[in-house]
Structure formats: C-alpha cells, structure tokens
Design a protein around this motif. Sequence first.
Motif, PDB file in Angstrom:
ATOM      1  N   LEU A   1       0.384  -2.080 -15.295  1.00 41.57           N
ATOM      2  CA  LEU A   1       0.508  -1.667 -16.693  1.00 41.57           C
ATOM      3  C   LEU A   1       1.693  -2.355 -17.372  1.00 41.57           C
ATOM      4  N   ARG A   2       2.673  -2.720 -16.552  1.00 36.40           N
ATOM      5  CA  ARG A   2       3.851  -3.405 -17.094  1.00 36.40           C
ATOM      6  C   ARG A   2       4.305  -4.453 -16.093  1.00 36.40           C
TER       7      ARG A   2
ATOM      8  N   PRO B   1       0.789  -1.239   0.000  1.00 34.80           N
ATOM      9  CA  PRO B   1       0.000   0.000   0.000  1.00 34.80           C
ATOM     10  C   PRO B   1       0.815   1.280   0.000  1.00 34.80           C
ATOM     11  N   ASN B   2       2.120   1.231   0.355  1.00 41.68           N
ATOM     12  CA  ASN B   2       2.933   2.434   0.373  1.00 41.68           C
ATOM     13  C   ASN B   2       4.021   2.417  -0.694  1.00 41.68           C
ATOM     14  N   GLY B   3       3.961   1.459  -1.608  1.00 41.23           N
ATOM     15  CA  GLY B   3       4.970   1.356  -2.644  1.00 41.23           C
ATOM     16  C   GLY B   3       4.344   1.228  -4.016  1.00 41.23           C
ATOM     17  N   LEU B   4       4.656   0.124  -4.693  1.00 38.44           N
ATOM     18  CA  LEU B   4       4.091  -0.165  -6.009  1.00 38.44           C
ATOM     19  C   LEU B   4       2.716  -0.786  -5.776  1.00 38.44           C
ATOM     20  N   ARG B   5       1.687   0.054  -5.764  1.00 39.29           N
ATOM     21  CA  ARG B   5       0.380  -0.351  -5.261  1.00 39.29           C
ATOM     22  C   ARG B   5      -0.376  -1.323  -6.161  1.00 39.29           C
ATOM     23  N   ALA B   6       0.068  -1.510  -7.389  1.00 37.42           N
ATOM     24  CA  ALA B   6      -0.594  -2.448  -8.290  1.00 37.42           C
ATOM     25  C   ALA B   6      -0.138  -3.884  -8.065  1.00 37.42           C
ATOM     26  N   PHE B   7       0.822  -4.077  -7.162  1.00 37.27           N
ATOM     27  CA  PHE B   7       1.341  -5.414  -6.870  1.00 37.27           C
ATOM     28  C   PHE B   7       1.295  -5.638  -5.366  1.00 37.27           C
ATOM     29  N   ARG B   8       0.987  -6.857  -4.983  1.00 41.04           N
ATOM     30  CA  ARG B   8       0.908  -7.181  -3.567  1.00 41.04           C
ATOM     31  C   ARG B   8       2.291  -7.126  -2.937  1.00 41.04           C
ATOM     32  N   ALA B   9       2.332  -6.815  -1.656  1.00 44.03           N
ATOM     33  CA  ALA B   9       3.601  -6.664  -0.953  1.00 44.03           C
ATOM     34  C   ALA B   9       4.426  -7.943  -1.045  1.00 44.03           C
ATOM     35  N   ARG B  10       5.710  -7.787  -1.370  1.00 42.26           N
ATOM     36  CA  ARG B  10       6.695  -8.866  -1.415  1.00 42.26           C
ATOM     37  C   ARG B  10       6.412  -9.892  -2.512  1.00 42.26           C
ATOM     38  N   ALA B  11       5.561  -9.533  -3.500  1.00 44.00           N
ATOM     39  CA  ALA B  11       5.188 -10.496  -4.536  1.00 44.00           C
ATOM     40  C   ALA B  11       5.810 -10.170  -5.887  1.00 44.00           C
TER      41      ALA B  11
ATOM     42  N   GLU C   1      13.368  -3.844 -16.813  1.00 38.68           N
ATOM     43  CA  GLU C   1      12.799  -4.747 -15.816  1.00 38.68           C
ATOM     44  C   GLU C   1      11.973  -4.003 -14.763  1.00 38.68           C
ATOM     45  N   LEU C   2      11.662  -2.747 -15.035  1.00 37.53           N
ATOM     46  CA  LEU C   2      10.823  -1.975 -14.120  1.00 37.53           C
ATOM     47  C   LEU C   2       9.365  -2.372 -14.283  1.00 37.53           C
ATOM     48  N   ALA C   3       8.708  -2.590 -13.166  1.00 34.75           N
ATOM     49  CA  ALA C   3       7.260  -2.802 -13.176  1.00 34.75           C
ATOM     50  C   ALA C   3       6.575  -1.453 -13.116  1.00 34.75           C
ATOM     51  N   VAL C   4       5.397  -1.356 -13.741  1.00 35.04           N
ATOM     52  CA  VAL C   4       4.641  -0.100 -13.754  1.00 35.04           C
ATOM     53  C   VAL C   4       3.197  -0.406 -13.385  1.00 35.04           C
ATOM     54  N   GLY C   5       2.624   0.418 -12.539  1.00 29.18           N
ATOM     55  CA  GLY C   5       1.221   0.292 -12.156  1.00 29.18           C
ATOM     56  C   GLY C   5       0.589   1.664 -12.048  1.00 29.18           C
ATOM     57  N   ALA C   6      -0.724   1.714 -12.108  1.00 29.10           N
ATOM     58  CA  ALA C   6      -1.446   2.983 -12.007  1.00 29.10           C
ATOM     59  C   ALA C   6      -2.773   2.731 -11.328  1.00 29.10           C
ATOM     60  N   GLY C   7      -3.388   3.814 -10.859  1.00 29.70           N
ATOM     61  CA  GLY C   7      -4.674   3.656 -10.211  1.00 29.70           C
ATOM     62  C   GLY C   7      -5.245   4.964  -9.733  1.00 29.70           C
ATOM     63  N   VAL C   8      -6.350   4.871  -9.042  1.00 31.63           N
ATOM     64  CA  VAL C   8      -7.030   6.027  -8.461  1.00 31.63           C
ATOM     65  C   VAL C   8      -7.315   5.731  -6.998  1.00 31.63           C
TER      66      VAL C   8
ATOM     67  N   ARG D   1       5.722  -7.291 -22.030  1.00 31.88           N
ATOM     68  CA  ARG D   1       5.616  -6.836 -20.643  1.00 31.88           C
ATOM     69  C   ARG D   1       4.557  -5.745 -20.461  1.00 31.88           C
ATOM     70  N   TRP D   2       4.352  -4.902 -21.455  1.00 24.66           N
ATOM     71  CA  TRP D   2       3.277  -3.915 -21.367  1.00 24.66           C
ATOM     72  C   TRP D   2       1.936  -4.643 -21.568  1.00 24.66           C
ATOM     73  N   VAL D   3       0.991  -4.425 -20.663  1.00 23.93           N
ATOM     74  CA  VAL D   3      -0.278  -5.169 -20.702  1.00 23.93           C
ATOM     75  C   VAL D   3      -1.464  -4.232 -20.864  1.00 23.93           C
ATOM     76  N   LEU D   4      -1.237  -3.054 -21.440  1.00 24.00           N
ATOM     77  CA  LEU D   4      -2.324  -2.091 -21.620  1.00 24.00           C
ATOM     78  C   LEU D   4      -3.433  -2.670 -22.492  1.00 24.00           C
ATOM     79  N   ASP D   5      -3.050  -3.481 -23.490  1.00 21.77           N
ATOM     80  CA  ASP D   5      -4.062  -4.016 -24.405  1.00 21.77           C
ATOM     81  C   ASP D   5      -4.891  -5.122 -23.778  1.00 21.77           C
ATOM     82  N   GLU D   6      -4.535  -5.567 -22.567  1.00 21.85           N
ATOM     83  CA  GLU D   6      -5.279  -6.640 -21.910  1.00 21.85           C
ATOM     84  C   GLU D   6      -6.301  -6.123 -20.907  1.00 21.85           C
ATOM     85  N   ILE D   7      -6.323  -4.810 -20.689  1.00 19.31           N
ATOM     86  CA  ILE D   7      -7.232  -4.242 -19.687  1.00 19.31           C
ATOM     87  C   ILE D   7      -8.675  -4.501 -20.099  1.00 19.31           C
ATOM     88  N   ASN D   8      -9.444  -5.092 -19.189  1.00 16.59           N
ATOM     89  CA  ASN D   8     -10.836  -5.445 -19.481  1.00 16.59           C
ATOM     90  C   ASN D   8     -11.632  -5.411 -18.176  1.00 16.59           C
ATOM     91  N   PHE D   9     -12.150  -4.243 -17.849  1.00 14.60           N
ATOM     92  CA  PHE D   9     -12.862  -4.086 -16.578  1.00 14.60           C
ATOM     93  C   PHE D   9     -14.142  -4.920 -16.527  1.00 14.60           C
TER      94      PHE D   9
END
Length: 771
Positions: A733-734, A625-635, A707-714, A743-751
């Motif tokens: 996002l990555r 919750p205080n870092g890369l929020r699109a990924f679970r802690a230590r995962a 090898e950088l992971a990327v996430g986004a959110g609101v 590695r980029w997964v923008l085209d897979e987004i499907n809410f």
Amino acid sequence: MNTRHGLLHMVYVVATVWCLASCSNIKYLPEGEHLYVKGEVEIDTDTIPEQYIEPLTTNLEELLRPKVNKKFLGLRTKLYIYNIAGEPKSDRGLKAWMKNKAGEPPVLLSGVNREYNQNVLRNRLENLGFFNAEVSSDTSISNRKATVTYTATPRIIYRIKSVTFEVDSSELGKAIKASEPGSLLQVDRPYNLDNIIAERERIDNHLKNKGYYYFSPDHLLIEVDSTSSNHHVDLYVTVKGETPARAKKPYTINNIYIFPNYTLTQRGYQRGSIRNAQLYNGQYYFIDPDITFRRFAISRTMFFHKGDLYNRNSHNQTISQLVGMGSFRFVRNDFVEVDSGKTNLLDVHYYLTPMPKHGLRVELLGKTASVYNGSEVNVNWQHRNAFKSAELLTFTVYGGFETQTGGNVNLNSSFYRYGIEATLSFPRMIAPFKWQPTRRFVPRTYFRTGYEYLNRRTAYSLNSMRFSYGYVWKETLQKEHDLDVLEVAYVQPRNITDSYRAQMDTVPPLRHAIEPQLTFGPNYNFTYTNTMETSRQHTYYFKGGLDLSANLYGLIRGANINEGRVYQVFGTNFSQYVKIEGDVRHYMRLGKNSQLASRAIAGFGYSYGNSRMLPYLKQYFMGGPNGLRAFRARALGPGSYTPEFYGEDNFFADQTGDIKIEFNTEYRAKLASVVNWALFVDAGNIWLQNTDENKPGAKFSREFINELAVGAGVGLRFDFTYLIIRTDLAMPLRIPYRAKGERWVLDEINFGNRDWRRNNLVFNLAIGYPF
C-alpha cells in the motif's frame, strides 16, 4: 469477457452444489420428523448491564443438549455422508465406514427435551444468584428444520449480606479462622455457587499448607440463608459434624523413600519394597542398587525433610522439580500413614519411571514463500541422563536447500546448507558461586557448539562456527530468563565466484555479506507472556533482548575504526556493538471465535570502536512470511534507498540494516471447522546507523515515519491443533523508495491487470502463525 463468463459459471455451479447438498439432508428424514438445527437463548431483562448479556447468553447456550449437527462451510457434510451411505449390509466396507466413522446421524427435534433444558438453564441462573429466574421455550419450524428458543427471565440478582465463620476453638477451627481475611466471599458481591466452591477449595489449600493432609473441601459446609429481605443472603462457613478424626489433625513427615528406577507394571503402581533402602545425607532412603541416578541430583529436588509439617506447596514443588528434570516419564508420590490412627506421621514414597535413555527424531520440512521453495531435514539424537544426573546430551544434524522457482533469476537466491550442533544441558545452575534464582522451576545450564556450511552456489560459501555457555530459568509461569554468559560466533567466507566479485566491485554493499565475522560476548533475553490464560480478554507477550560483543575488550584495546585503530583476534576483525531489541504483542478476544492480534518490534544496533555497522548475520532485514508480508524477504530498505537491480541476471543484494521498526495487526476469525481466515496490515522498515554513500536515504533520521512501508492482505489458516498451515496473499500500500508524495499506491491497485498482479501480489505459505 470469456474469463468473466467462466467465473460466473463457476459461481453458479458452486451455488447449485451448495443448495443441493443443503437441501438433500431433509429428504432422508423419517416421516413426521424435523431436523433440529439450532438452540438459542434470549435474555429478557432490564436488571443486567448490557455488557454482561452476551457472555451470559453464550454461557447458557453451551448448556443446551443435544448439540446440532456439525457444519463445514455452511454445510452439514457429516450428516450428508451419513445419509448417502444408506444401510450398509455389513459392519465392514466403505459404506459402513462412511456411516459409522465419517458420518453423523441426524439430530432430530424429537430428541430435544425442552423441559430438561429449561431446568438446566434455571439451575444455572440460580447458581449465579438469580433465585427467582424463570425459563420458557418455544419451537419454530421452517422447511422441516426446527429451532428451539429458550427465553430466560433472570429478575433481580441476590447479593451477599454477611459471611460468618462458625468454627470452634480447636486447632483446626483456629486454622480455618486464620484464613478468613483471604475469603473469596465478600459482602455486597453477587451470590455465585462457583465462588462458594472455590472458597471451600481455598480454605482446604490453606489447611493443606498447615499439615492437614487428610482434610478435604467436602468436609466444609457453607450454608446459605436467603430469608433476608431485599434480595440478600447470609453465608455461614462451618465444618461438617461427620468429618473424620484424622482430617482434624496436622501430620508430620517421617521417612522419605525414593525409587529412581521404578518400573510401572500393567497393574499400575504397586508399593515398592524398602528392604534394600540406603540412607543418603541422613534424610532420604534410596532404593536404587545400580545407582542409575546420582543421589545428589535427586535429593536436591526435594522440598520435604524428616520432621517437616506436611505442606501442599512443598508437595507440588517437589513433583514439579522431578518432572522438570526431563528424565522421567512418570512421577508419582504416595503418603503412607505410620501406625494408622496412632500417630501423626507420614512416610513418603516417590516412584520415578525413567524415560528411555536414547531418543531419535527426524523432521522433514517443506517451505515456500513467494517465488522461493525449499526443503529441510533435521535428525535429532538425545541421550537422557548422560552422566547419571539427568543431563541431556543432544546432537542435531541438519541440511536443506532453497531455490528460486519463478520470477527473475537472482545471482545469490539459491543455496544449500548443512550443519551439526551439540548441546549439553544440566538441570541445575553450574556457576563458580552459589546462585539459585528459583526453586519453583528447574533452571538449566547449557553448553552449545555447532558448525554450519552455507553454499550460495553462484556466489559464495560461508563456514560458520559458534559456541555458547549460559543459563535459562523461569521466574514464574509468565516470566523466563535466558542468559548467554558467553557467545562466540565466527564466520569465514570461501569460494567467492568471479561473477560475484565482478558485481562486488560495482556494488560495494555486497562486500559486507562476505566479510569475515567474529563476535564474542554475553547476551540476555527476557520473556513475559500470559497468553496461556485463555479466560482473559486481553493477553500479552513481550520479549526483550540485549546483545553485546567485545565491549570491554574493544575499550581496553582503544579500538577506533574512524581513526584507523582496528584490531583483530585470530586474524579477523572483531565486531564491537550494543544491540537492543523488543517484541511486544497484544491479543484481544473479540468473541468466541475471533480475536485481534497486534505486534510491535523495535531493534537498535549501535556499532562503535572496532566496527562501523553490525556484522551481516546480526543485522535486521524486512519482509517475508513472518514480517512485512507484502514484500519479499530482504528486498526492502534500508530507509528510502531504492533496491537496484544489476547485470543480466537482474540480481539484487540482500537489504539489511542496524535499526528496525515494525508494526503488525491482524483480525483472526473462524470460518468453518478447522478453517480460519485473517485480514492483516503490516508496516515497517530498516535503517542504517551511519551514512553510506552507496545507499542514499538509508540512514535513520527524524524522517523515519515517512519511510515506513505499508502492506495489507488476507489469509487462510488451517488449524489441525498439532499443525497450523498458513497461507497469506498480500500487496503493498505504501512503497518507501518512491519519491515523496508518490509513496502511497492505493490508486494503482488493479486486480484485473496481469502485470500488476505479478509485480505486487505476494503469496506466502508457512507453518504456524506469524505472531
């Protein structure tokens, strides 16, 4: 299809309720009245640069009175509550509470004094140097809602042509003249009343540091002559003729009286009796027969000595030192003129009201992140003035648990822990040599020790013991230092389950989490921040640290793990490493209720000699919750290594690394009332220092950017001032452990896809901002 219809129905219902609540306030208005909904200022000028118009407009609009009814999510809810309460039959009951406490009466157009507001705006513009400013106003009404628009025409601003210090040749005059080089009034700068007020205060502060205790800014007069041509003014600084005699002479400190155990009465401060005063060190009189505080501890905070010229800096620094000791609830001093009017001497009385000796605080915390939930309780007991020198002795007992409440079951995901910590803090530097890094702030020496027991019930348990001794001190308001001269940490595993051992045999990285760990050495942290300066558009925060373990000892022993020379202390391999890390944050104010916050973190751990990698508890991890929020802690990580799932329990090991890079940026804005919202992007990863055959792609290399992971959110933030509750919903996002080019997964987004949502959306609930 049904879901879509249900959503449309809900939107329709919400919109209908919003419209009804919005319109219903109008029907309660008295006949012939209009609801005042907005006061605005428009600047009509071609003489002010564009970038200054918006700040000036905001400044002027803040002066308008009255303020309109408050809104929440676009609705005047407090006004609506006031209206539906009607006329209560008594001063008590629900309706009376709704009307008088929860509600807010309507702000009517008839209560707006346009002429008064015009004069206020014109006066403010004149204070800013627009002497020929004009202000007019107009009212527009729609559906019984009124808006008043004020049009301000500033015209040309007046500038300073000359500044003259008209003072005599007396000692006071010479002291004022000596302050002239630092004047805030500069030729060719715009005239500004605020600067004139600040200049009077600057001169007064200069005189206070020269002994003029009774002088006041009100004794100064700065005359303005605007008869000069071409929109310029001449300024004349002088001393008022009615200035009293005692304000014109410097004062010297006489006797200093200290009351360390003063009791504040209901009538406020009463001058204490000095009949039983005892002289200490030939300088200070103590009135404390029970010796509640050791006298050296109080006297060392004093910046005044008998015979010193009065000095405001010494005055303030003494008060700051006494407050900084942390043992006094109230601190006050009183300057008493000796033989009023006959001498230039001041007696000083310090009245110190101690805090209660003992304090107890209990905290109960709840925490949730993704599919994990838990709770923690902390019991903190304090003894202030433990050894009569304002020492702070603290005992903290804590316990908590975390359990997985959703998703796949993990072997080591649930745990409980408890522990105890004792800290003894001294409000001074205790060292074998004389060392006083600052006297502006109170430095502290601390000794800290603790024990913790962690039980991952289906995996293992850990016993942790630690001790540290060090110093913390502030250099300035912005700079703080924290030096652990020695920090010792020892971790011993216990009760390793058969199921964990079975996994450990096939998954070697699991072994690192339960290795005995011993670290000892110094570490240092430096913090700089100016975020408290809220008037700045750009503010910064920086924290840098250096953590060392067994460097000298390992070199002396000649440890080299690659050559088989591994040494132990108390039967445990000690860790030898150098760890450097930095955290830089930038906050840019975009408007009154919005900002852009950014953070960059870099950490590097270099293990050598007796170690091949950082000990588990010193390693970095990614996510949460205080870092890369699109990924679970230590995962996530290290590098492009794919976190593998093992066994029937779908278990994965915590992913840790020796190197960390992380970037975060977040747009924050006010939504309504206490509700704020944010849009954020996070990027980062962790890596290993050395190659690990069990984790291909985990070593840090020149390919790290790929090898950088990327996430986004609101997210939403509920800011209750004393408590901020934060919710974030993020998605990747990555994903760095995918094949290159995929590695980029923008085209897979499907809410609309349930499986996609379950596997990609990560919800975090936390307290406070992430950075």
